[in-house]
Design an enzyme around this catalytic site. Structure first.
Site, PDB file in Angstrom:
ATOM      1  N   HIS A  73       0.843  -1.194   0.000  1.00  0.00           N
ATOM      2  CA  HIS A  73       0.000   0.000   0.000  1.00  0.00           C
ATOM      3  C   HIS A  73       0.878   1.243   0.000  1.00  0.00           C
ATOM      4  CE1 HIS A  73      -4.198  -1.531   1.337  1.00  0.00           C
ATOM      5  NE2 HIS A  73      -3.611  -2.391   0.526  1.00  0.00           N
ATOM      6  N   PRO A 100      -5.005   0.460  18.709  1.00  0.00           N
ATOM      7  CA  PRO A 100      -4.788  -0.092  17.363  1.00  0.00           C
ATOM      8  C   PRO A 100      -4.856   0.949  16.245  1.00  0.00           C
ATOM      9  CG  PRO A 100      -6.972  -0.631  18.138  1.00  0.00           C
ATOM     10  CD  PRO A 100      -6.264  -0.001  19.296  1.00  0.00           C
ATOM     11  N   TYR A 116      -9.438   5.638   7.470  1.00  0.00           N
ATOM     12  CA  TYR A 116      -9.696   5.930   8.885  1.00  0.00           C
ATOM     13  C   TYR A 116     -10.662   7.114   8.922  1.00  0.00           C
ATOM     14  CZ  TYR A 116      -5.360   3.301   9.836  1.00  0.00           C
ATOM     15  OH  TYR A 116      -4.383   2.334   9.920  1.00  0.00           O
ATOM     16  N   TYR A 135       3.620   6.512  10.243  1.00  0.00           N
ATOM     17  CA  TYR A 135       2.817   5.373   9.803  1.00  0.00           C
ATOM     18  C   TYR A 135       3.690   4.293   9.140  1.00  0.00           C
ATOM     19  CZ  TYR A 135      -1.459   3.002   8.231  1.00  0.00           C
ATOM     20  OH  TYR A 135      -2.475   2.088   8.049  1.00  0.00           O
ATOM     21  N   LYS A 170       0.220  -0.230  15.228  1.00  0.00           N
ATOM     22  CA  LYS A 170       1.603  -0.302  15.692  1.00  0.00           C
ATOM     23  C   LYS A 170       1.913  -1.487  16.593  1.00  0.00           C
ATOM     24  CE  LYS A 170       2.990   3.103  13.379  1.00  0.00           C
ATOM     25  NZ  LYS A 170       3.750   2.731  12.161  1.00  0.00           N
TER      26      LYS A 170
END
Ligand code: APR
Ligand code: PHB
Length: 392
Positions: A76, A295, A204, A386, A299
């Protein structure tokens, strides 16, 4: 009659942390034994997150267990943040030159188990009464029972990879151990469905009704979450209710949502937690035994793998006659742990509806989103966390 076993490193816990550590040590010719209160089938059945940082992929490659990951993992190059229907793509590839790989943690655990079993790694499953002794000496040992038989394991080092509820952290005296915790006032309700993902990347979303996450396991299997009350019950969540709520929170992108009969429906609480120090005498902690992250930033597994990369480096150097890394293990690993805790807390604070938030705090959330969406610098800070911070 107590049976005595001798090994170099006694690893308590056969989750991702313990399994990866045993593999990296074995590759360096260091022997270990891995203990777990559960058995392999139970451990592999646990459903966990599925986004791997590039550093995690590198660690699995170094361990020699990345073949299936490379075949089946999905690369991704970005993900979406959404706020009341407005979306902003964080282009992690353009902003950092790195990508993440979507590959279920369950698969990582299976790949590690397959390798360890193939190489004859000693395991003791379904153990009970694990206790640690003489940690402040250079000859620590563990005692336990297995199949009703008392067992003593003499070793040079004990690796506490036993997760949040294990005994290793508890073996640090209360006047030495310091813990830090934030429990969030909500939970995540997660489901799996055999349907193609609603989007090719993760989304998200923060909506007035609550947080939602659209994730995936493959091109045909999707993973979705919605924020729910801390004490909610999955009996209150029919599939119809879940899909309706998810569509409302994801916004227009969900017009193409393919629903179906869900499985693996469960509710998990969210917590930030850190224990210091991560070394006490001849015992070192790694993974969930020492820290928990919400979550939101995906991580948990990645932070555990980073701990194990540092701990295996330290133990391998120790057996090679260099004690520098093991002497500084706790300080080194905690510097990175706290940075990752910060990111996970920041993203959780940004993306969820807090029951007691003031109107001002709600506007701060929206302002933060608008700033990230309008600033390459702000987007880059999200992206670099990220994809994974440097190891040390
Ligand atoms: N005796 C023996 N084993 C124990 C005991 C005990 N008293 N208590 C716990 N364990 C075992 C558990 O059964 C579990 O298999 O320790 C293991 C800990 O594994 P995890 O909880 O998965 O922790 P870790 O390996 O650090 O994984 C880190 O991966 O589990 C995911 O996302 C999750 O953040 C987590 C990350
Ligand atoms: C998941 O796919 O389970 C997942 C992905 C990203 C997260 C959390 C969970 O941040």
């Amino acid at each position: 009659m107590t049976k005595t076993i001798r090994t170099q490193v006694c690893i308590v816990g056969s989750g991702p942390s313990g399994l990866l550590l045993s593999q990296l040590l074995a590759n360096a010719g260091i022997d270990s034994i891995v203990l777990d209160r559960r058995d392999r089938a139970y451990i592999e059945s646990r459903i966990r997150a599925g986004v791997l940082e590039q550093g995690t992929v590198t660690a699995l490659e170094d361990a020699g267990v990345a073949d299936r990951l490379h075949r089946e993992g999905l690369k991704h190059e970005g993900f979406d943040l959404a706020f009341d229907g407005d979306r902003h793509r964080i282009d992690i590839a353009a902003l950092t030159g790195k990508t993440v790989t979507v590959y279920g943690q369950t698969e990582v655990t299976k790949d590690l188990f397959d390798s360890r079993f193939a190489q004859g790694q000693p395991f003791l499953f379904s153990v009970a009464d694990v206790a640690l002794h003489d940690l402040k000496t250079d000859a620590p040992h563990a005692t336990l029972t297995h199949d009703g038989q008392p067992i003593r394991i003499d070793c040079d080092w004990i690796a506490g990879c036993d997760g949040f509820h294990g005994p290793c952290r508890q073996s640090i005296p209360s006047d030495v151990l310091q813990t830090y915790e934030r429990v969030y006032p909500f939970g995540w309700l997660g489901v799996m469905v055999e349907q193609p993902p609603v989007s090719h990347e993760l989304i998200y979303a923060n909506h007035a009704r609550g947080f939602a996450l659209a994730s995936q396991r493959s091109q045909t299997r999707s993973r979705y979450y919605v924020q729910c009350d801390l004490n909610d019950d999955i009996a209150n969540w029919s599939d119809d209710r879940f899909w309706e709520e998810l569509k409302l929170r994801l916004g227009p992108v969900a017009d193409d949502l393919q629903t179906g009969e869900s499985f693996e429906k469960s509710i998990a609480p969210l917590r930030s937690f850190v224990a210091e120090p991560m070394r006490y005498g001849r015992m070192c902690l790694a993974g969930d035994a020492a820290h928990i992250v919400p979550p939101t930033g995906a991580k948990g597994l990645n932070l555990a793998v980073a701990d194990i990369r540092l701990l295996s480096r330290a133990l391998i150097a120790h057996y090679g006659g260099n004690g520098t890394h093991i002497d500084t293990y706790s300080e080194t690993v905690l510097r990175r742990v706290w940075k990752v805790e910060r990111f996970s807390w920041q993203l959780s604070t940004l993306m969820h509806q807090f029951p007691d938030a003031s109107p001002f705090e709600k506007r701060m959330q929206r302002a933060e989103f608008d700033y990230i969406a309008s600033s390459e610098a702000a987007s880059r800070t999200i992206a670099e966390n990220y994809v994974g911070l440097p190891l040390d």
